[in-house]
Design a protein around this motif. Sequence first.
Motif, PDB file in Angstrom:
ATOM      1  N   TYR A 102     -60.804 -15.724  -8.370  1.00  0.00           N
ATOM      2  CA  TYR A 102     -61.127 -14.401  -7.828  1.00  0.00           C
ATOM      3  C   TYR A 102     -61.723 -14.545  -6.436  1.00  0.00           C
ATOM      4  O   TYR A 102     -61.363 -13.818  -5.512  1.00  0.00           O
ATOM      5  N   GLN A 155     -59.216 -15.504  -3.840  1.00  0.00           N
ATOM      6  CA  GLN A 155     -58.320 -14.396  -3.521  1.00  0.00           C
ATOM      7  C   GLN A 155     -59.039 -13.276  -2.777  1.00  0.00           C
ATOM      8  O   GLN A 155     -58.448 -12.247  -2.468  1.00  0.00           O
ATOM      9  N   ARG A 165     -61.455 -11.481  -3.990  1.00  0.00           N
ATOM     10  CA  ARG A 165     -61.855 -10.428  -4.918  1.00  0.00           C
ATOM     11  C   ARG A 165     -63.309 -10.627  -5.331  1.00  0.00           C
ATOM     12  O   ARG A 165     -63.831 -11.735  -5.299  1.00  0.00           O
ATOM     13  N   ASN A 166     -63.931  -9.558  -5.738  1.00  0.00           N
ATOM     14  CA  ASN A 166     -65.312  -9.600  -6.190  1.00  0.00           C
ATOM     15  C   ASN A 166     -65.368 -10.337  -7.531  1.00  0.00           C
ATOM     16  O   ASN A 166     -64.726  -9.917  -8.492  1.00  0.00           O
TER      17      ASN A 166
END
Length: 132
Positions: free
Chosen positions: A71, A74, A76-77
Amino acid sequence: MASEKFDPLVESLERFIENTRQLGIIVSDFQPQGQITLNQKLHTLVTGLLEIEKTKAQVQEVQVPLEVFDYIDQGRNPQLYTKDCMEKAVIKNEQVKGKIETFSKFKKSLITELNKMFPEEMEQYKAQRGDT
């Protein structure tokens, strides 16, 4: 609270990040008369790394799923990982529940048809199972 054990690490990391930012400013506009300031900031960074090293015993038993790092990679959070896992679990639960219901219906239908075709054998089967 469980998150309290992370507080010293978070604080150390925040100070280290700020010191790194300040070091970048000093280095980007370096003047020979700023050598003492540069040395002090480098010493502060080393001290910060030692602080971070000391806090590792408090969080050593924490296990982080590798997917969390995916994540982060990428962009993302990582806090969304738990939410996504829960959503996947709910979907999987619904699928399994549907399969259980389908097999229950199939079992009832199969027993009904077997009762029609093989009534004596089904009575023996029910007697062995203790069904009435």
